[in-house]
Each structure stands twice: as C-alpha cells, then as structure tokens.
Scaffold this motif. Structure first.
Motif, PDB file in Angstrom:
ATOM      1  N   LEU A  17       0.895  -1.163   0.110  1.00 51.01           N
ATOM      2  CA  LEU A  17      -0.077  -0.042  -0.041  1.00 51.01           C
ATOM      3  C   LEU A  17       0.871   1.401  -0.173  1.00 51.01           C
ATOM      4  CD1 LEU A  17      -2.770   1.548  -0.121  1.00 51.01           C
ATOM      5  CD2 LEU A  17      -2.580   1.047   2.553  1.00 51.01           C
ATOM      6  N   ILE A  18       1.881   1.179   0.790  1.00 54.41           N
ATOM      7  CA  ILE A  18       2.796   2.459   0.867  1.00 54.41           C
ATOM      8  C   ILE A  18       3.525   2.775  -0.394  1.00 54.41           C
ATOM      9  CG2 ILE A  18       4.837   3.481   1.941  1.00 54.41           C
ATOM     10  CD1 ILE A  18       4.138   1.863   4.512  1.00 54.41           C
ATOM     11  N   PHE A  19       3.994   1.726  -1.072  1.00 55.70           N
ATOM     12  CA  PHE A  19       4.767   1.908  -2.341  1.00 55.70           C
ATOM     13  C   PHE A  19       3.807   2.207  -3.312  1.00 55.70           C
ATOM     14  CE2 PHE A  19       6.946  -0.566  -6.255  1.00 55.70           C
ATOM     15  CZ  PHE A  19       7.946   0.567  -6.244  1.00 55.70           C
ATOM     16  N   ARG A  20       2.591   1.739  -3.745  1.00 58.08           N
ATOM     17  CA  ARG A  20       1.546   1.954  -4.457  1.00 58.08           C
ATOM     18  C   ARG A  20       1.065   3.442  -4.187  1.00 58.08           C
ATOM     19  NH1 ARG A  20      -1.880  -2.950  -3.625  1.00 58.08           N
ATOM     20  NH2 ARG A  20      -2.633  -1.320  -2.249  1.00 58.08           N
TER      21      ARG A  20
ATOM     22  N   GLY B 103       5.491   1.294 -12.725  1.00 64.39           N
ATOM     23  CA  GLY B 103       4.853  -0.171 -13.452  1.00 64.39           C
ATOM     24  C   GLY B 103       4.941  -1.167 -12.370  1.00 64.39           C
ATOM     25  N   ILE B 104       6.070  -1.138 -11.623  1.00 65.16           N
ATOM     26  CA  ILE B 104       6.329  -2.211 -10.416  1.00 65.16           C
ATOM     27  C   ILE B 104       5.206  -2.107  -9.493  1.00 65.16           C
ATOM     28  CG2 ILE B 104       7.824  -2.894  -8.681  1.00 65.16           C
ATOM     29  CD1 ILE B 104       9.972  -2.410 -10.521  1.00 65.16           C
ATOM     30  N   ALA B 105       5.013  -0.674  -9.283  1.00 72.91           N
ATOM     31  CA  ALA B 105       3.963  -0.399  -8.176  1.00 72.91           C
ATOM     32  C   ALA B 105       2.537  -0.707  -8.538  1.00 72.91           C
ATOM     33  CB  ALA B 105       4.361   0.869  -7.651  1.00 72.91           C
ATOM     34  N   CYS B 106       2.151  -0.252  -9.740  1.00 72.02           N
ATOM     35  CA  CYS B 106       0.881  -0.143 -10.168  1.00 72.02           C
ATOM     36  C   CYS B 106       0.237  -0.935 -11.288  1.00 72.02           C
ATOM     37  CB  CYS B 106       0.384   1.274 -10.577  1.00 72.02           C
ATOM     38  SG  CYS B 106       0.423   2.545  -9.007  1.00 72.02           S
ATOM     39  N   GLY B 107       1.190  -1.571 -11.981  1.00 71.29           N
ATOM     40  CA  GLY B 107       1.248  -2.568 -12.929  1.00 71.29           C
ATOM     41  C   GLY B 107       1.333  -1.895 -14.240  1.00 71.29           C
TER      42      GLY B 107
END
Length: 139
Positions: A4-7, A50-54
């Motif tokens: 959650l924090i990263f996103r 991209g890593i965080a959200c796709g």
C-alpha cells in the motif's frame, strides 16, 4: 512488491523523477547530464510506476507505445543532424538561433533537439524492455 505504501508513493515519486529527468536533459549542455542520462531517469520512473501499479497504468500514462516514442526520438535526432547539411556545413554541426517567446529571447539549437531525440530514444527503448519484463513476470 505492491504494498500500500509503495502504490501510494509511486505516482508522486514518478512525477518528481520525470521533472528531474527534464532538468538533467536541459542542463546537459553546460554541466554533466543530457539526453541519455535524462532518458534513463525517466525510464526508471516509469519502471517504478509499473512495479507499483502494474503495466496498464504505465501504458495509459505514456499514451503512445514506447517503441513509437523511441522511433520519433530517432527521427528528431536524425533531422537535427541533417539540418546542418541544408546550411552547407558538415553533418551534425550545431546550429543556433534566437526566437522570442512572449517577449523573452530563447536560444534554440540543433544540439538541444539532438539531445531531446536521444532522451526519447532511451526513454522509449528502456521503458519498452521494462514493461515487457514486468508483463512476463506478472503475466
């Protein structure tokens, strides 16, 4: 690693990194930096996003396919080199001019457009690779 924090932080970090990459691009004529390192910073920003959200949000944010961005950058760089031939000077010779933007004189050069082209080539190609790897990993 989609915590959650990263996103939550990733969109803000991406925005800051894109702004910093443009700063590095534009200061590259007088100090260290330029199109290549600026493009790497921007591609890293999109990779983090991209890593965080796709991958889908990154593709929507870019709007154009990354390889189309890369191809356009190659075209811009090539045109900036060919422009010198029109002025009967050797290929890739820098040309400068001044234009007035809202009453403020702005120096433009083919060197700047070459760097912008390199920025776009690096951004497009590295982002394309990063997105392909991310898609393959999360298939």
């Amino acid at each position: 690693m989609r915590t959650l924090i990263f996103r939550t932080v990733a969109p803000y970090l991406t925005s800051l990194m894109i702004l910093f990459s443009i700063f590095v691009l534009l200061r590259g004529h007088n100090e260290p930096g330029g199109g290549f390192i600026g493009g790497l910073i921007a591609a890293s920003a999109f990779a983090i996003y991209g890593i965080a959200c796709g991958v889908s949000p990154v593709r929507r944010a870019l709007y154009f396919h990354p390889m189309a961005i890369s191809g356009f950058g190659l075209l811009v760089s090539a045109i900036s080199g060919w422009l010198s031939l029109a002025f009967n000077v050797p290929f890739m010779t820098g040309l400068w001019t001044k234009v007035s933007v809202l009453g403020v004189p702005v120096d433009l050069s083919t060197v700047l457009f070459f760097d912008i082209g390199v920025y776009l080539v690096v951004l497009g190609s590295i982002t394309s690779v990063a997105l392909a790897l991310e898609e393959r990993e999360h298939g």
